[in-house]
Design an enzyme around this catalytic site. Structure first.
Site, mmCIF file in Angstrom:
data_model
loop_
_atom_site.group_PDB
_atom_site.id
_atom_site.type_symbol
_atom_site.label_atom_id
_atom_site.label_comp_id
_atom_site.label_asym_id
_atom_site.label_seq_id
_atom_site.Cartn_x
_atom_site.Cartn_y
_atom_site.Cartn_z
ATOM 1 C CD GLU A 17 -2.667 1.332 2.522
ATOM 2 O OE1 GLU A 17 -3.634 0.560 2.556
ATOM 3 O OE2 GLU A 17 -2.379 2.128 3.440
ATOM 4 C CB THR A 48 -4.677 5.546 0.921
ATOM 5 O OG1 THR A 48 -3.774 6.653 0.836
ATOM 6 C CG2 THR A 48 -3.946 4.335 1.465
ATOM 7 C CE1 TYR A 49 -11.396 9.304 -3.537
ATOM 8 C CE2 TYR A 49 -12.270 9.570 -1.322
ATOM 9 C CZ TYR A 49 -12.348 9.816 -2.679
ATOM 10 O OH TYR A 49 -13.391 10.562 -3.178
ATOM 11 C CB ALA A 51 -10.607 12.639 5.116
ATOM 12 N N GLY A 108 -14.620 5.242 5.849
ATOM 13 C CA GLY A 108 -13.754 6.365 6.164
ATOM 14 C C GLY A 108 -13.985 6.863 7.577
ATOM 15 C CE1 TYR A 146 -10.812 -1.069 10.725
ATOM 16 C CE2 TYR A 146 -12.845 -2.091 9.926
ATOM 17 C CZ TYR A 146 -11.913 -1.069 9.884
ATOM 18 O OH TYR A 146 -12.081 -0.047 8.975
ATOM 19 C CG HIS A 150 -14.488 0.132 13.354
ATOM 20 N ND1 HIS A 150 -14.778 1.301 14.033
ATOM 21 C CD2 HIS A 150 -14.067 0.509 12.117
ATOM 22 C CE1 HIS A 150 -14.542 2.331 13.246
ATOM 23 N NE2 HIS A 150 -14.110 1.886 12.076
ATOM 24 C CD GLN A 177 -7.158 -1.063 12.673
ATOM 25 O OE1 GLN A 177 -7.709 0.011 12.573
ATOM 26 N NE2 GLN A 177 -7.242 -1.814 13.766
#
Length: 286
Positions: A17, A48-49, A51, A108, A146, A150, A177
């Protein structure tokens, strides 16, 4: 190529990533990192993107280079909770135009309290986004999961119930994650399999490379730290090189155990530092 077509029983995939720059001044360093990572022949590289889509143009540009310049498959992240649906649709069309076939659909982070959520303008959950993407094109859609639950869920059981909804919406594989306790991952896998979630699951690994980064990571993710890790973090807190060496050694150990377990894939959070991926790939090949 769709990433879902890459998974084979008994074979562990490797992927990386990267995250896009916040401005043009940082673009050269990211492009250099991508060029180095591509030489390692990963199954894919994810981008990634930011916020609210703050880096979406860079995300598409970098993902396009990975796919069309370096010939490596890529997956573009997309978050929805503070990205207007209209902008999501524009982003999806941009991905199509650049021949990008894979999207990691994410809710997000929740925006500040001043943000006003409006149904019909934004999607509140990743499962809503997954269904929308499926309506807009022929993409392979991935989701996040997760191992320790989460941070907003009451417990792991509740989080897995939410995960089941997302999977049923059309997700084709999952990426976890980051985590440092493999036992937490094994426990998670046992629970989701009993829940009927049979998709490939990639283990997200972020090697510890500095004290400031791990301190920030723990605070944001709620990830637990095993005693072994806590010990070397304390011991080498003021010795950056020794901490880096110990962090990489622990990552090697963690990954080798996961491969022996039969994990579907290893996904390395590189933090745009190619040497992390280079050392891990060399260690695993050796």
């Amino acid at each position: 190529m769709k990433i879902s077509d890459k998974f084979q029983k008994g074979k562990t995939t490797f992927s990386f990533e990267v995250f896009p720059p916040k401005n043009n001044s940082q673009l050269d360093s990211i492009e250099s990192a991508v060029a180095e990572l591509s030489k390692l022949s990963p199954e894919f590289i994810s981008v990634t993107y930011g916020a609210g889509g703050g880096t979406s143009d860079y995300t598409v540009r970098i993902a396009s280079d990975i796919k069309n310049k370096y010939g490596v498959d890529t997956i573009a992240h997309l978050t929805c909770i503070s990205t207007p649906i209209k902008k999501i649709d524009e982003y999806i069309e941009s991905l199509k135009a650049n021949k990008i076939e894979n999207i990691l659909a994410l809710r997000g982070d929740r925006p500040p309290e001043a943000f006003v959520y409006s149904d019909g303008v934004y999607f509140e959950y990743a499962s809503d986004l997954v269904r929308h993407i499926n309506e807009k094109g022929d993409f392979c859609i991935a989701g996040a999961c997760y191992p320790e639950g989460h941070t907003e869920s009451k417990n792991l059981k509740e989080d897995i119930n939410h995960l089941k909804i997302k999977v049923n919406s059309g997700v084709e594989f999952l990426t976890t994650q980051l985590f440092y306790d493999n036992n937490a991952f094994y426990n998670f896998m046992d629970k989701i399999r009993k829940k009927g979630i049979e998709l490939p699951v990639l283990a997200g690994i972020m090697p510890i490379t500095s004290y400031s980064s791990i301190e920030r990571t723990i605070k944001l993710s709620g990830t637990s730290i095993p005693a072994e890790v806590s010990s070397f973090i304390s011991r080498y807190r003021d010795d950056p090189q020794s901490l880096l060496n110990a962090g990489m050694e622990y990552a090697f150990k963690q990954i080798n155990e996961l491969i022996d377990y039969g994990v579907d894939g290893i996904h390395i959070y590189t933090m745009n530092k190619p040497f992390i991926a280079q050392q891990i790939v060399k260690e695993c090949r050796d």
